[in-house]
Write an enzyme that holds these catalytic residues in place. Structure first.
Site, short mmCIF file in Angstrom:
data_model
loop_
_atom_site.label_atom_id
_atom_site.label_comp_id
_atom_site.label_asym_id
_atom_site.label_seq_id
_atom_site.Cartn_x
_atom_site.Cartn_y
_atom_site.Cartn_z
N GLU A 62 -93.90 -25.37 25.89
CA GLU A 62 -92.90 -26.44 25.82
C GLU A 62 -93.26 -27.58 26.76
OE1 GLU A 62 -90.77 -26.95 23.69
OE2 GLU A 62 -90.63 -25.00 22.70
N TYR B 9 -83.95 -30.89 27.33
CA TYR B 9 -84.62 -30.33 26.15
C TYR B 9 -85.29 -28.99 26.47
CZ TYR B 9 -88.18 -28.95 23.02
OH TYR B 9 -88.94 -28.16 22.23
N ASP C 188 -84.95 -32.57 20.51
CA ASP C 188 -86.15 -33.33 20.83
C ASP C 188 -86.25 -34.47 19.82
OD1 ASP C 188 -86.82 -32.00 18.51
OD2 ASP C 188 -88.93 -31.99 19.01
#
Length: 354
Positions: free
Chosen positions: A42, A125, A143
Site C-alpha cells: 500500500e 487511505y 483512493d
DNA sequence: GATGCGTGGTT
DNA sequence: TAACCAAGCAT
C-alpha cells in the site's frame, strides 16, 4: 437507495470473484493476508503504478521480509533500495513505523484503522486499506480509483478536491459489512481496469445498471477536477567532482526535496540559469554542453552539469564511478551521472581530457 | 484547504 | 510528445 447499495456491493463482489487481478502482495482466495506485505504494498503504491511497484516489491520483501528485519535495517540501505520510486518520505516513514511496531506494539501490527492511523506514513487511505484488506475490518477505503468510480456511480458533479466529503459519504453507503477487504480491492481493480479516466469500458462494467453517469451518457466527464496551476521553471547546477576513478557524493538533508538521499552536490534552485554557486570545491569547473531536464510535481528543473577535479571541502564520500548504480541515487542524479559519463566518454574518443 | 513532495507508465 | 495521472501523506 438501500436497494442500490446492496446491488452495487453484490454485483461488484461477484465480478471480483471472477476477474480479480493476481498480484504479488495480494492473498489468493482462502489464504491469510500477510499484514506486512499488505502494508508495504500500500505504501509503495501511493501515487505509484502497479507496473513500477511489482519488481521493487519483490526485491524489498526478499531483503526485508518482516517488521523485525526492516526495523533493524540500515537507514542508508533502505533509502538506496527506495531510490527511483520517489516520494522518499515514504521510505523514511516505513522504517519509523517498523521500529514503532517492534517497540510499541510488541512486534505485531495494530489491527484497527484508528491504531494504524497513528503510525507514520499511514494516512486516511492506507490505514483504512490495511484494516480492511489485512484484518477484515469494515473501513471506508477511498483512493483515486474509488473517487472516480463513486463520482460516476452517483454523478457527483462537484470538482475535486471539494467533492471529497460527498464522495466519502457515498462510498460509506455502498461499503458492505462483510468482505470489506475484497470490496476495497474490487473497487480498485474496477477503477484501474474498467472505470478508467479516459474511455471507460462501461459495457463490461458490473455496476452499469446502477451508474448515474452511465445513464447520463458521459461517464468520462466525471470526476471533474479543479484547474491545475502551471509548473514554474527553475534552474540549477549539478557538480561532478572527480578524484581518480571516484566521484564525490553527499547526503541530502533529512527532510524536504529528495530528503535523506545520497546525491551529487548541487547549487541552489534558482529562477534564472545559475552560475557556480555552492560548488563543493575550488576546482577549475568546466560546463558540459548538455542540460538535464527533470520534472517534479510542483516545478520543472533544468540542470547545468559542471565537471571538475579536486579535493572536497565538505562532508561526503568518494564513490567508485564504475559502481555508481549501487549508490542508490534518485532518478534526477542518475540521469545526470549518465549524461556526464556519456559526454566525457565521447570526448575521450576525440582525445580531450576531462 | 493549500502546498510540498518524484517518478514512470500511458495516451 | 507533451500532458496527464497514479492504491496519498504531512504540515
Amino acid at each position: 437507495m438501500d436497494a442500490k447499495r446492496s446491488s452495487i456491493s453484490k454485483n461488484l463482489l461477484t465480478w471480483y470473484d471472477a476477474h480479480r487481478r493476481v498480484l504479488p502482495w495480494r492473498a489468493l482466495p482462502g489464504e491469510v493476508p500477510d499484514p506486512y506485505r499488505v502494508w508495504l504494498s500500500e505504501v509503495m503504491l501511493q501515487q505509484t503504478t502497479v507496473a513500477a511497484v511489482r519488481p521493487r516489491f519483490a526485491a524489498w520483501v526478499a531483503r526485508w521480509p518482516d517488521f523485525a528485519s526492516l526495523a533493524a535495517a540500515d537507514d542508508a540501505d533502505v533509502m538506496a533500495a527506495w531510490a527511483g520510486l520517489g516520494y522518499y518520505a515514504r521510505a523514511r516513514n516505513l522504517v519509523k513505523a517498523a521500529k514503532a511496531v517492534v517497540a510499541d506494539h510488541d512486534g505485531a501490527f495494530p489491527r484497527t484503522e484508528a491504531q494504524l492511523r497513528t503510525l507514520p506514513g499511514l494516512g486516511a487511505y492506507t490505514a483504512a486499506a490495511v484494516a480492511a484488506i489485512a484484518f477484515g475490518e469494515r473501513a471506508v477505503v477511498v483512493d483515486a480509483n474509488v473517487e472516480r468510480v463513486v463520482a460516476r456511480l452517483f454523478a457527483i458533479d462537484t470538482p475535486l478536491p471539494a467533492a471529497r466529503p460527498a464522495i466519502r459519504v457515498a462510498a460509506d453507503t455502498i461499503t458492505p459489512d462483510a468482505r470489506a477487504g475484497d470490496f476495497a480491492q474490487a473497487m480498485m481493480d474496477l477503477g484501474s481496469g474498467l472505470c478508467t479516466v479516459r474511455a471507460p469500458k462501461c459495457l463490461l462494467c458490473p455496476l452499469r445498471e446502477d451508474c448515474a453517469a452511465f445513464a447520463e451518457g458521459q461517464p468520462e466527464r466525471l470526476p471533474r477536477k479543479a484547474a491545475k496551476r502551471v509548473r514554474p521553471q527553475k534552474y540549477g547546477t549539478i557538480f561532478w567532482l572527480r578524484r581518480g576513478d571516484t566521484v564525490r557524493l553527499v547526503r541530502r538533508p533529512p527532510k524536504g526535496l529528495l530528503g535523506g538521499m545520497r546525491a551529487l552536490p548541487t547549487g541552489p534552485w534558482a529562477t534564472e540559469p545559475p552560475a557556480l554557486t555552492d560548488a563543493p570545491a575550488a576546482a577549475d569547473w568546466r560546463i558540459l554542453p548538455v542540460t538535464i531536464r527533470h520534472g517534479f510535481t510542483h516545478f520543472d528543473l533544468e540542470l547545468t552539469l559542471a565537471v571538475g577535479v579536486g579535493e572536497a571541502q565538505e562532508d561526503g564520500e568518494w564513490w567508485p564511478i564504475a559502481d555508481l548504480s549501487a549508490a542508490g541515487l534518485p532518478t534526477l542524479f542518475a540521469k545526470a551521472a549518465e549524461a556526464v559519463i556519456e559526454s566525457t566518454a565521447a570526448e575521450a574518443v576525440i582525445g580531450r581530457d576531462v
